[in-house]
Scaffold this active site. Sequence first.
Site, short mmCIF file in Angstrom:
data_model
loop_
_atom_site.label_atom_id
_atom_site.label_comp_id
_atom_site.label_asym_id
_atom_site.label_seq_id
_atom_site.Cartn_x
_atom_site.Cartn_y
_atom_site.Cartn_z
N ASP A 38 0.83 -1.23 -0.07
CA ASP A 38 -0.04 0.13 0.11
C ASP A 38 0.87 1.40 0.18
O ASP A 38 2.23 1.16 0.27
CB ASP A 38 -1.06 0.11 1.32
CG ASP A 38 -1.76 -1.39 1.44
OD1 ASP A 38 -2.20 -1.70 0.21
OD2 ASP A 38 -2.12 -1.36 2.51
N TYR A 102 6.90 -9.82 6.71
CA TYR A 102 6.61 -8.34 6.87
C TYR A 102 6.99 -8.16 8.49
O TYR A 102 6.76 -9.06 9.51
CB TYR A 102 5.06 -8.02 6.91
CG TYR A 102 4.72 -8.15 5.30
CD1 TYR A 102 4.72 -6.66 4.73
CD2 TYR A 102 4.42 -9.03 4.64
CE1 TYR A 102 4.49 -6.54 3.41
CE2 TYR A 102 3.99 -9.02 3.16
CZ TYR A 102 4.17 -7.65 2.53
OH TYR A 102 3.83 -7.54 1.22
#
Length: 270
Positions: A38, A102
């Site tokens: 994003d 992540y």
Amino acid sequence: METLTDQPMLGVQNYLERAAQKLRPVTPIKFYISSRTDAGVHALCNSAHVNIQRAAGKLPFPESIIVSALNHHLKPEPIRILSAYRVSENFHARFSALSRTYVYRLVTGCSHHSQIPVFERDLCWAPRGEHLNVPAMQEAACFLLGTHDFSTFRSVSSEMPFKSPLRTLAQVDIRPSSGFMSHHYEYSGLRFWELEFKSRSFLYKQVRRMAGALVAVGQGKLAPSHIKELLECRDPLAYPLNTIAPAAGLFLKSVEYDEAAVEEEGNAAE
């Protein structure tokens, strides 16, 4: 009177393709990225594959030349090529990946956002409250491990009807971390934390939703068992409002492949 129009936002893929186009390929350049992020999310490391077709009679570029040439043309941007490998046509940066990791970075001890060190701004999240109940967060994280329907932990998107919500979370770690140049402001009482998530793939905004829910547990807004209940709901609308973690603290840490398979493919392509 002229009307100003919004310019399209360029992403990492656009800059990579612009740089590779300057190598004068005979066919249009298209990068296939292993993981998309994003706006506002960072990547410590990512991977992609591309076919650079040279004119007849010209040998393929050596890997070292591709790295140095692309980095030369990427100079104005905060993007760098770390390494390059020749692979077979069967390799795909996205679909050949075994897992993705992540990291979400937090800082506690801030009573106001102005207390975040200038070197850490937009690189971590300072949730409200002086402290987090980390043992409760670790208890809650255990409910996320394994294979589940993560519908509650994905945001609604146009791709939602076409993607299975089943994902297998192989790792969730919550550990203390060091901030950038943190030894210069130890007196401030700030503490940095990392939430690390590993899976073959993730749903849209799944990591930010999981991180936000775990922080809510640490703040006492949710009980650890509430994470299990959210999983069982299987409904994106059941996710608590204003809980999703902001993009700035999220980093794609690594994309893992079968090294032996990559080496075999590289040798086959020579």
